[in-house]
Every structure is written in C-alpha cells, then in structure tokens.
Design a protein around this motif. Structure first.
Motif, PDB file in Angstrom:
ATOM      1  N   GLU A   1      25.053  16.043 -11.098  1.00 20.68           N
ATOM      2  CA  GLU A   1      26.341  15.356 -11.252  1.00 20.68           C
ATOM      3  C   GLU A   1      26.128  14.210 -12.246  1.00 20.68           C
ATOM      4  OE1 GLU A   1      29.336  13.950 -11.869  1.00 20.68           O
ATOM      5  OE2 GLU A   1      29.792  15.439 -10.313  1.00 20.68           O
ATOM      6  N   PRO A   2      26.574  14.371 -13.512  1.00 21.84           N
ATOM      7  CA  PRO A   2      26.307  13.343 -14.525  1.00 21.84           C
ATOM      8  C   PRO A   2      26.889  11.971 -14.192  1.00 21.84           C
ATOM      9  CG  PRO A   2      27.139  15.344 -15.547  1.00 21.84           C
ATOM     10  CD  PRO A   2      27.278  15.520 -14.063  1.00 21.84           C
ATOM     11  N   ARG A   3      27.828  11.917 -13.224  1.00 21.00           N
ATOM     12  CA  ARG A   3      28.412  10.612 -12.888  1.00 21.00           C
ATOM     13  C   ARG A   3      27.676   9.931 -11.743  1.00 21.00           C
ATOM     14  NH1 ARG A   3      33.725  14.161 -13.404  1.00 21.00           N
ATOM     15  NH2 ARG A   3      32.225  15.406 -12.212  1.00 21.00           N
ATOM     16  N   ASN A   4      26.616  10.561 -11.244  1.00 20.09           N
ATOM     17  CA  ASN A   4      25.814   9.961 -10.176  1.00 20.09           C
ATOM     18  C   ASN A   4      25.267   8.613 -10.636  1.00 20.09           C
ATOM     19  OD1 ASN A   4      23.922   9.279  -8.247  1.00 20.09           O
ATOM     20  ND2 ASN A   4      22.688  11.135  -8.457  1.00 20.09           N
ATOM     21  N   GLY A   5      25.554   7.566  -9.852  1.00 21.29           N
ATOM     22  CA  GLY A   5      25.126   6.210 -10.219  1.00 21.29           C
ATOM     23  C   GLY A   5      23.629   6.004 -10.216  1.00 21.29           C
ATOM     24  N   ARG A   6      22.899   6.945  -9.651  1.00 20.23           N
ATOM     25  CA  ARG A   6      21.445   6.788  -9.567  1.00 20.23           C
ATOM     26  C   ARG A   6      20.690   7.668 -10.540  1.00 20.23           C
ATOM     27  NH1 ARG A   6      18.839   6.108  -3.569  1.00 20.23           N
ATOM     28  NH2 ARG A   6      17.332   4.715  -4.525  1.00 20.23           N
ATOM     29  N   ASN A   7      21.394   8.344 -11.427  1.00 19.30           N
ATOM     30  CA  ASN A   7      20.686   9.237 -12.355  1.00 19.30           C
ATOM     31  C   ASN A   7      19.621   8.501 -13.152  1.00 19.30           C
ATOM     32  OD1 ASN A   7      22.007  11.555 -11.609  1.00 19.30           O
ATOM     33  ND2 ASN A   7      23.587  11.401 -13.195  1.00 19.30           N
ATOM     34  N   PHE A   8      19.834   7.202 -13.385  1.00 16.86           N
ATOM     35  CA  PHE A   8      18.844   6.462 -14.189  1.00 16.86           C
ATOM     36  C   PHE A   8      17.485   6.402 -13.510  1.00 16.86           C
ATOM     37  CE2 PHE A   8      20.295   3.135 -11.352  1.00 16.86           C
ATOM     38  CZ  PHE A   8      19.181   2.337 -11.152  1.00 16.86           C
ATOM     39  N   GLU A   9      17.459   6.583 -12.187  1.00 15.62           N
ATOM     40  CA  GLU A   9      16.170   6.568 -11.477  1.00 15.62           C
ATOM     41  C   GLU A   9      15.480   7.929 -11.561  1.00 15.62           C
ATOM     42  OE1 GLU A   9      15.836   4.707  -7.553  1.00 15.62           O
ATOM     43  OE2 GLU A   9      17.949   4.195  -7.712  1.00 15.62           O
ATOM     44  N   TYR A  10      16.220   8.961 -11.913  1.00 12.21           N
ATOM     45  CA  TYR A  10      15.698  10.324 -11.830  1.00 12.21           C
ATOM     46  C   TYR A  10      15.213  10.820 -13.184  1.00 12.21           C
ATOM     47  CZ  TYR A  10      18.205   9.884  -7.383  1.00 12.21           C
ATOM     48  OH  TYR A  10      18.663   9.451  -6.162  1.00 12.21           O
ATOM     49  N   ALA A  11      14.849  12.101 -13.251  1.00 11.21           N
ATOM     50  CA  ALA A  11      14.168  12.580 -14.453  1.00 11.21           C
ATOM     51  C   ALA A  11      14.878  13.761 -15.120  1.00 11.21           C
ATOM     52  CB  ALA A  11      12.721  12.929 -14.120  1.00 11.21           C
ATOM     53  N   GLY A  12      16.185  13.839 -14.928  1.00 11.96           N
ATOM     54  CA  GLY A  12      16.936  14.809 -15.708  1.00 11.96           C
ATOM     55  C   GLY A  12      17.367  16.038 -14.941  1.00 11.96           C
ATOM     56  N   GLU A  13      17.858  17.019 -15.680  1.00 15.05           N
ATOM     57  CA  GLU A  13      18.547  18.166 -15.073  1.00 15.05           C
ATOM     58  C   GLU A  13      17.693  19.421 -14.984  1.00 15.05           C
ATOM     59  OE1 GLU A  13      21.789  18.212 -17.884  1.00 15.05           O
ATOM     60  OE2 GLU A  13      20.906  19.813 -19.070  1.00 15.05           O
ATOM     61  N   ASP A  14      16.519  19.397 -15.552  1.00 18.57           N
ATOM     62  CA  ASP A  14      15.707  20.610 -15.554  1.00 18.57           C
ATOM     63  C   ASP A  14      14.565  20.515 -14.533  1.00 18.57           C
ATOM     64  OD1 ASP A  14      14.924  23.193 -16.996  1.00 18.57           O
ATOM     65  OD2 ASP A  14      13.064  22.039 -16.907  1.00 18.57           O
ATOM     66  N   PRO A  15      14.382  21.547 -13.708  1.00 16.83           N
ATOM     67  CA  PRO A  15      13.346  21.465 -12.670  1.00 16.83           C
ATOM     68  C   PRO A  15      11.935  21.275 -13.231  1.00 16.83           C
ATOM     69  CG  PRO A  15      14.710  23.433 -12.357  1.00 16.83           C
ATOM     70  CD  PRO A  15      15.165  22.789 -13.630  1.00 16.83           C
TER      71      PRO A  15
ATOM     72  N   ASN B   1       0.814  -1.222   0.000  1.00 18.85           N
ATOM     73  CA  ASN B   1       0.000   0.000   0.000  1.00 18.85           C
ATOM     74  C   ASN B   1       0.853   1.280   0.000  1.00 18.85           C
ATOM     75  OD1 ASN B   1       0.757  -0.350   2.660  1.00 18.85           O
ATOM     76  ND2 ASN B   1      -1.314  -0.896   3.355  1.00 18.85           N
ATOM     77  N   VAL B   2       2.150   1.122  -0.032  1.00 23.21           N
ATOM     78  CA  VAL B   2       3.047   2.277  -0.235  1.00 23.21           C
ATOM     79  C   VAL B   2       4.099   1.878  -1.269  1.00 23.21           C
ATOM     80  CG1 VAL B   2       4.811   3.763   0.803  1.00 23.21           C
ATOM     81  CG2 VAL B   2       2.729   3.236   2.086  1.00 23.21           C
ATOM     82  N   LEU B   3       4.237   2.693  -2.307  1.00 21.80           N
ATOM     83  CA  LEU B   3       5.301   2.458  -3.293  1.00 21.80           C
ATOM     84  C   LEU B   3       6.317   3.586  -3.133  1.00 21.80           C
ATOM     85  CD1 LEU B   3       6.054   0.472  -5.599  1.00 21.80           C
ATOM     86  CD2 LEU B   3       5.004   2.061  -7.191  1.00 21.80           C
ATOM     87  N   LEU B   4       7.576   3.207  -2.961  1.00 21.89           N
ATOM     88  CA  LEU B   4       8.628   4.192  -2.683  1.00 21.89           C
ATOM     89  C   LEU B   4       9.133   4.779  -4.005  1.00 21.89           C
ATOM     90  CD1 LEU B   4      10.433   2.002   0.008  1.00 21.89           C
ATOM     91  CD2 LEU B   4       8.732   3.808   0.416  1.00 21.89           C
ATOM     92  N   ALA B   5       8.199   5.344  -4.748  1.00 22.98           N
ATOM     93  CA  ALA B   5       8.478   5.888  -6.081  1.00 22.98           C
ATOM     94  C   ALA B   5       8.710   7.398  -5.969  1.00 22.98           C
ATOM     95  CB  ALA B   5       7.302   5.573  -7.007  1.00 22.98           C
ATOM     96  N   GLY B   6       8.613   8.086  -7.099  1.00 20.68           N
ATOM     97  CA  GLY B   6       8.671   9.545  -7.063  1.00 20.68           C
ATOM     98  C   GLY B   6      10.065  10.110  -6.861  1.00 20.68           C
ATOM     99  N   SER B   7      11.050   9.557  -7.591  1.00 16.31           N
ATOM    100  CA  SER B   7      12.433  10.019  -7.407  1.00 16.31           C
ATOM    101  C   SER B   7      12.717  11.235  -8.274  1.00 16.31           C
ATOM    102  CB  SER B   7      13.409   8.912  -7.808  1.00 16.31           C
ATOM    103  OG  SER B   7      13.201   7.785  -7.010  1.00 16.31           O
ATOM    104  N   VAL B   8      13.023  12.348  -7.637  1.00 18.21           N
ATOM    105  CA  VAL B   8      13.253  13.558  -8.435  1.00 18.21           C
ATOM    106  C   VAL B   8      14.458  14.365  -7.962  1.00 18.21           C
ATOM    107  CG1 VAL B   8      11.545  14.998  -7.260  1.00 18.21           C
ATOM    108  CG2 VAL B   8      12.033  15.442  -9.666  1.00 18.21           C
ATOM    109  N   ASN B   9      15.576  13.657  -7.764  1.00 16.05           N
ATOM    110  CA  ASN B   9      16.814  14.397  -7.528  1.00 16.05           C
ATOM    111  C   ASN B   9      17.328  14.891  -8.876  1.00 16.05           C
ATOM    112  OD1 ASN B   9      16.595  12.203  -5.282  1.00 16.05           O
ATOM    113  ND2 ASN B   9      17.783  13.900  -4.457  1.00 16.05           N
ATOM    114  N   LEU B  10      17.731  16.127  -8.894  1.00 16.34           N
ATOM    115  CA  LEU B  10      18.163  16.727 -10.162  1.00 16.34           C
ATOM    116  C   LEU B  10      19.485  16.103 -10.624  1.00 16.34           C
ATOM    117  CD1 LEU B  10      16.400  18.922 -11.350  1.00 16.34           C
ATOM    118  CD2 LEU B  10      17.977  20.622 -10.482  1.00 16.34           C
TER     119      LEU B  10
END
Ligand code: BGC
Length: 759
Positions: A178-192, A166-175
């Motif tokens: 840092e293009p080398r961040n290993g988690r960028n694939f979970e996020y939605a890019g560089e623009d707010p 009943n809770v999904l830990l979704a909604g990842s929006v770290n900008l």
C-alpha cells in the motif's frame, strides 16, 4: 468455565487498573544485583561457552523457578506512560521502548530494548537520546547493495550496545503493498527478494555486535489505518510468494534472535495468537529457534497467545491486561498452558541470549562513547548510494545535473533546506546529535514531532560553489519563490512529504501546496531541479516542466552533505527505485486505503485480492504505465550489457553477463535480472530473480554471475507445502528497470519440487 471466569476477572481487573501493571519491584524476586555473566562454570554450568546454546538453555532452565520463568516472558515499556498510570521500571533505560527483567542469581541479564531499524531511537520527551540516523529503509533498499545494508546494521547495532541495549527492534520488512502506508519509509520496498536481502543483511549487521535484532512485523501489517482492528485475508499460496517470502528471505539471511508479531489479524485471528503464523510457519516450517515478542499492545489473550506461539508479551501497559503475568501463572498451574510450553517460551528467550552472545558479552553501562563522525559517514554513504536520479534533462544543450561549475546565482527553495533534512516519525524516530534543526513542527504527541536533522543542504551546496550567490526562500509563497527563481541561474526546490507511524497519507500528492510551488518556480525558470524528501512514492504533475528530479527519501544524519555531493557530481547517483511510482492513484489495487472511511475503532476487512501481484507485478499484470517503474534510476554515466548466458546445473539456474561503463565518469550500475515464464502461469508477467551492483571506471567492464533462488521460479503449493517449478521455457531478461529490458535469453527448466524452504 470456572477457569475462564477467573481469567477474565483478572483481565478485567488489570484493564480497570484494579490489578496495576506492576513492575517487579513489588514481586519477591531479587532483580537488583550485578547482571554480569557469571563465569563460574562449576556453580553455573550453563556459563560454559563450550556447550551449545541449546544445552546451556536446558541447564539454566532446570534451575529456574516458575516465577523466574514467568519473568522472562513479560516486557515493560521503558518510558513513563502517565496516561496509563505507569512508571517505567527503574532498571530500564530512560525513554526506551522496552525492558524485561533478567535473573541475576543465574547470571541472566536484564533485556534492554531500543527501537528500531534506522538507528537507536528514543521515545519523545525532554531528554531524548541523540544518536546517528541512517537514511530511511527505502533509501537503503534503493542502494541495492547488501553490503550497505550490513554496514548500516553493524553501525546502529554498535550504538545500541554502547547505549546499553542488548535488543534492537530493527529488521522491518513489511512489503510496500500500500504506497500510502505511513510506515513505508521504515521498510525496504515492494519486492520480496530485494526487501529480504537488504533487511536480512541489516539484521546480520546489528547482531554482529553480540546483541539481538528482531524481524518485524510478522505479518501483513501493511497499512497503519486501523492496524489494530483490521483483518487481512489473502490466498495462502499468494502470501507465501509475497509478504511471507520477503520475511522468509530476511529470516534466512539475517537469522534474527527474535521476531515481533504484528497488531493486525490474519484470517480472523490476531497475529500474536495465530497458530498459523507463529507455530506453523515461523517455528515449524522455517525452524525458528528464538523468541516471538508481541508488538506493543498487540497481545490479546493468555491461553490462545501462549499456546499458539507467542513467547513474550511486550510493552506493558499497552495491552488491555498483563496477560502473561498472573493469568499465565494461573493457566500454567491449572494446566491450560503446559509447563513444557512455559519452558519453551522462557527457553527461547534464553536460547537467543546464549546464541547471539548477549549472555557472554554483557552490554556496558550506557555511555555516549561513540565515534559520531565515523558513524555519520556510514550513514552518508548509505544516503549517497540510495538517492535516485529520476530525471535529468538538457536545457540549452547541457544536462542540469551535475550542477555546472560556473553557476553564479543559485536559488534554494523550500523544506527548511537552509538548515536541515527531514526524517520519518513514530517509534523509529532517531533524534539528532546537537538537537533538531527546526523546532515545533508536526504533532506535539506521538507520532510527532517532525524532526529535521541539522545537516543543511544549502550550506553543503554553497561550500561547493564558493563563487556563486546562494539564496534561500522558504517556499511558503509560490509568487515570492518564483521571483527568486526568475532572478537565478538555477533553482533547487526541496519538496517534502512527512510520513509517520500510525497514520497513512491521505493520498500520494505532495502536501502543503508544494505542487503549486514547484509549478510556479518551474514556470519562472526551466533550470529547476527538484529534490524530494518523501516517505515513498509521490505524484509529480509538474514533472515535464522541471529539468531534473532527485529522490532523496529521508537521507539521515548527514543528508545535506549527501544531497550536495550527488548534485555536484562528487558522487555519481546509483540508487534505483525499490518501489513503483504510480502515475495516478486509480492504478493501485485500492482507490483509497481500506478502512479510511470508517472509524478505526470498528473492525474491518482488508482483502488482498491482488494476491502476490504486489507493486510492479500488479502494474504489469494490469498493463498500467507507472510514472517511474520499479528498478529505475539514472546515472551521470551509461552502462551496456553483453554476453548474457544461463547455466542450469542440478536444476539450479545461474545467470552470467558483462557490464561495461560506456560513459565518461566512474559510476555504479544496478544490473537486474527478471524472469518471465513462457508457459507457466505466475501472478504477474515477470519477477525480479537476482541483481548485482557493480562499480566501474569509465571504459571498464566486469563479468557477473548471479544465482536465482528456486522459489523465484516456482509457484507455492499450499496443499503439500512445496515450491513447484513448472517444466518449460523461461525468458531471462537483463534490465535497467522493470520497464527497460536490455537483452534477454531463453532457458528451459526441468520440473522441480522443493520443500517449504526452497531446498
Ligand atoms: C511499533 C514497533 C515498535 C514498538 C516499540 C510499536 O508501536 O509498531 O515497531 O518496535 O512500538 O516502540
């Protein structure tokens, strides 16, 4: 003094394992009965659905004992952690991220939490839960289509519900700062704006299933290196105009029931005990009514955390101590945390359970009763809309893509493209139905394994070219790959970069000698198409030697099919980059990722001196020419813009224009509106102000009107918490990417001051 001694004694005892991270099997609270909502509104007036969530919360809170309230503010890992001597609560879902005890006597269900934003993830191990995976978050952002974000969210939310969460830990929006961040694939890019809109829609989709989604990671967790030790500093206003603005847009659009605070410190204080982030920004400025949960292992105290806005400690036993168990009880009893604050903490959890329908629509017993075929197609559509055609040159007079029908010999090289497509690693890892296409890759333990989904690009291509001989070479030996390339009409090289939570990539080069592989294949055959599966931007030293490049990100459950459909032209590519691809790493604000030369057990500082000039804004400010600019993406057709006009009504800027498909095939365009101030000083020469994706048949045109959020025209003023638009002239640019303006008009804006929420 006495109190703090007592508290630290408890904390130390927990850390030493003297007071184990007990689950509630050994407390005196009955947690084992039926958790279905009681609809007897006489005995349980809060079951009355006519009342507001806030009223229902107050009614049930009145009935709760201190111990019951404390139950709601502590979460456990839903997976055994033998190295911590921890066994998951028996009521939790196996191999899940989290579990919180409900209070059955009051009809409050248990809270079952699953990761994450790309589908229902599973912790690693022998009996993983197999579910539909969306493509990476960057792929979904690259669709520039909010509807695709919503549909993906709705699909994974429904799988979460069927799986008993009943809770999904979704909604990842770290900008993507840092293009080398290993988690960028979970996020939605560089623009707010783009990130906030796409993730906000995804959250809305998840929650359309009467479950709660998070918004995470709050805030500034923009690199994995030393994520638990680093301290971010940034000019306050710059933060409001960058990372926090992305979160704010996603928050407003998605209205998440919970927000997850992050591992790092900000201005010297851990995010999960930051009065500034949690109480001031999230709860006061933005008016958040739901609950703040900590990331797993991100709680560091009892009294500061509780009083500064953390509502729920997650993922015991990851923290050093069970801060929100006995220590919190003691702090409430002694008055260091008020009873009212504990009511607020538990009340916020209850509010979201009521408000989002969790209470009234209990999740079923977990099952596999899922239409995987249908869900695979939702994921596939996302992949097809987000793949970016980066290059498509003519060789002997014809563009390489779409692939010519008359090809007789096609070589497929590299990346296990004969059997599957890659996904990113860590807690968001979704395991594929039918098992991994390749076993034994990547680290054995977290954040591994490296998972390939069993959707073969090669088979999907071969099915579309029945008269061609399709051959495969593993790509481990550049010479043998070049030999096959030389014998073929056309070569498709699959190159990959596996990225994962907890580790940043050392640099932006493709790993494993793949640059040499591509160079030698391209030398052997100029008809070389490169298909990239990467966690973010990579360098391409071979770019000018290959005929075509497609960025396929991590393309999800049906990725092989999606790739084949784009290459064959069944789908006209319409993805546009949600990030800048640098030409060299020395163009970035930092030569290397901060902290990467230090051992991550030492604390270190990360100074965001670039402020709000993130991604393309930095590149334009510094006049750096990227390899590919933000917003870039080719198509098999062409589009033309006309009739660009602006309208300012009560200070609100709207922009209208026409888009025409001037080519020979149907296609989708992403029209981008950038704003550049003529006199006002912004962090960078221009900002994305609005965008619209349109679907057009050959020769067809359409008119579009978009509104520009006033915050994107303003500078944030920290001292009075306002957004101020400076009076003057602004250029409104209609463009195909940050580097491809097509037409522009000037507009005069009056001075305007808006509140912290841009109202
Ligand atoms: C991640 C979160 C995730 C949590 C639970 C953490 O390591 O940062 O994004 O939700 O684990 O698995």
């Amino acid at each position: 003094m006495k109190l703090s001694k007592k508290l630290s004694a408890i904390a130390i005892a927990c850390a030493m394992g003297v007071i184990p991270f007990v689950t509630n099997a050994d407390t005196n609270i009955n947690t084992n009965t039926n958790t279905n909502t009681n609809t007897n509104t006489k005995d349980q007036p809060w079951a009355n659905t006519e009342l507001s969530a806030a009223e229902r919360t107050q009614l049930v809170l009145k009935q709760m004992t201190l111990d019951e309230k404390l139950l709601l503010v502590v979460g456990y890992f839903g997976t055994d952690a033998p190295w911590k001597n921890f066994a998951r609560p028996v009521e939790s879902r196996p191999q899940s991220a989290g579990f919180v005890y409900g209070i059955p006597r009051l009809g409050i269900p248990h809270i079952w939490q699953a990761d994450a934003g790309l589908g229902v993830a599973s912790q690693g191990g022998p009996n993983v839960r197999e579910r539909t995976a969306l493509p990476s978050g960057l792929n979904t952002a690259a669709t520039w289509d909010p509807q695709v974000g919503f549909e993906g969210g709705a699909m994974i939310g429904s799988e979460a519900r069927t799986s008993g969460f009943n809770v999904l830990l979704a909604g990842s929006v770290n900008l993507v700062r840092e293009p080398r961040n290993g988690r960028n694939f979970e996020y939605a890019g560089e623009d707010p704006l783009l990130s906030g809109v796409i993730v906000g829609e995804q959250i809305k989709g998840v929650q359309s299933n009467n479950i709660v989604s998070t918004l995470k990671h709050f805030a500034y967790n923009d690199q994995e290196t030393g994520r638990g030790e680093l301290n971010v500093s940034i000019d306050e206003a710059a933060g409001r105009m960058s990372d926090l603005l992305a979160l704010q847009f996603a928050f407003e659009i998605g209205n998440p029931g919970s927000v997850m605070c992050s591992y790092n410190r900000v201005y010297g204080v851990y995010a999960c005990e930051s009065e500034y982030l949690l109480n001031e920004i999230l709860k006061k400025d933005w008016g958040f009514k739901g609950w703040v949960m900590s990331d797993w292992g991100a709680t560091h105290s009892t009294i500061p955390a509780a009083n500064n806005g953390l509502d729920q400690q997650s993922g015991l036993p990851f923290d050093h101590a069970a801060y929100f168990k006995e220590p919190l009880k003691e702090a409430v009893t002694n008055g260091w945390v008020t009873q009212a604050r504990l009511d607020d903490m538990a009340g916020r959890v209850l509010y979201s359970l009521f408000h989002y329908g969790v209470m009234d629509n209990p999740v079923p017993q977990p099952s596999n009763n899922i239409d995987f075929k249908k869900h695979g197609l939702i994921s596939q559509k996302d992949a097809e809309e987000g793949m970016v055609l980066l290059r498509n040159e003519k060789v002997n007079g014809t563009a390489l893509l779409p692939l010519a029908k008359e090809l007789k010999k096609i070589a497929i090289i590299g990346s296990h493209a004969n059997v599957g497509v890659l996904s990113g690693g860590g807690s968001s890892q979704v395991y594929p139905i039918g098992g991994m296409a390749v076993k034994g890759l990547g680290p054995q333990a977290f954040p591994g394994p490296m998972v390939y989904y069993p959707s073969s690009p090669m088979n999907a291509i071969a099915a579309r070219y029945p008269n061609a001989l399709v051959s495969f070479d593993e790509g481990t030996n550049p010479q043998s790959a070049a030999k096959l390339a030389a014998e073929s009409d056309l070569v498709i090289v699959f190159a990959n970069q596996w990225t994962a939570e907890s580790v940043d990539v050392p640099n932006l080069s493709l790993p494993d000698n793949q640059d040499a592989l591509i160079a030698s294949v391209a030398k052997a055959n100029p008809k070389t198409v490169v298909v990239l599966q990467t966690g973010g931007a990579v360098l391409m030293p071979w770019l000018n030697d290959v005929g075509a490049v497609v960025e396929a990100w991590y393309p999800g459950t049906n990725g092989g099919e999606a790739i084949a459909r784009v290459l064959s032209g069944e789908v006209n590519p319409s993805g546009h980059l949600p990030i800048t691809f640098p030409a060299a790493e020395n163009q970035l604000p930092r030569a290397i990722v901060d902290g990467s030369l230090k051992k991550p057990d030492g604390r270190f500082e990360v100074n965001y001196f670039e402020g709000a000039a993130v991604g393309y804004k930095w590149f334009e400010l510094k006049n750096h020419q990227p390899l590919f600019p933000f917003g870039f993406g080719l198509s098999y057709t062409d589009f033309a813009y006309s009739d660009l006009k602006t309208n300012v009504k009560n200070g609100q800027l709207s922009v209208s224009f026409s888009v025409k498909n001037t080519g020979a095939v149907a296609g989708k365009d992403v029209a981008q509106v950038y704003i550049a101030p003529k006199n006002a000083k912004w962090e960078a020469p221009k900002r994305l102000g609005a965008f619209q994706k349109v679907d057009l048949k050959p020769g067809e045109s359409t008119s579009v009107t978009v509104n520009v959020d006033p915050r994107l025209l303003a500078m944030y003023q920290s001292k009075n918490k306002t957004w101020k638009i400076a009076k003057g002239e602004y250029e409104v640019i209609l463009a195909k990417s940050t580097a491809e303006p097509q037409t522009s008009v000037k507009v005069k804006l009056p001075t305007r001051t808006l509140d912290v929420n841009g109202k």
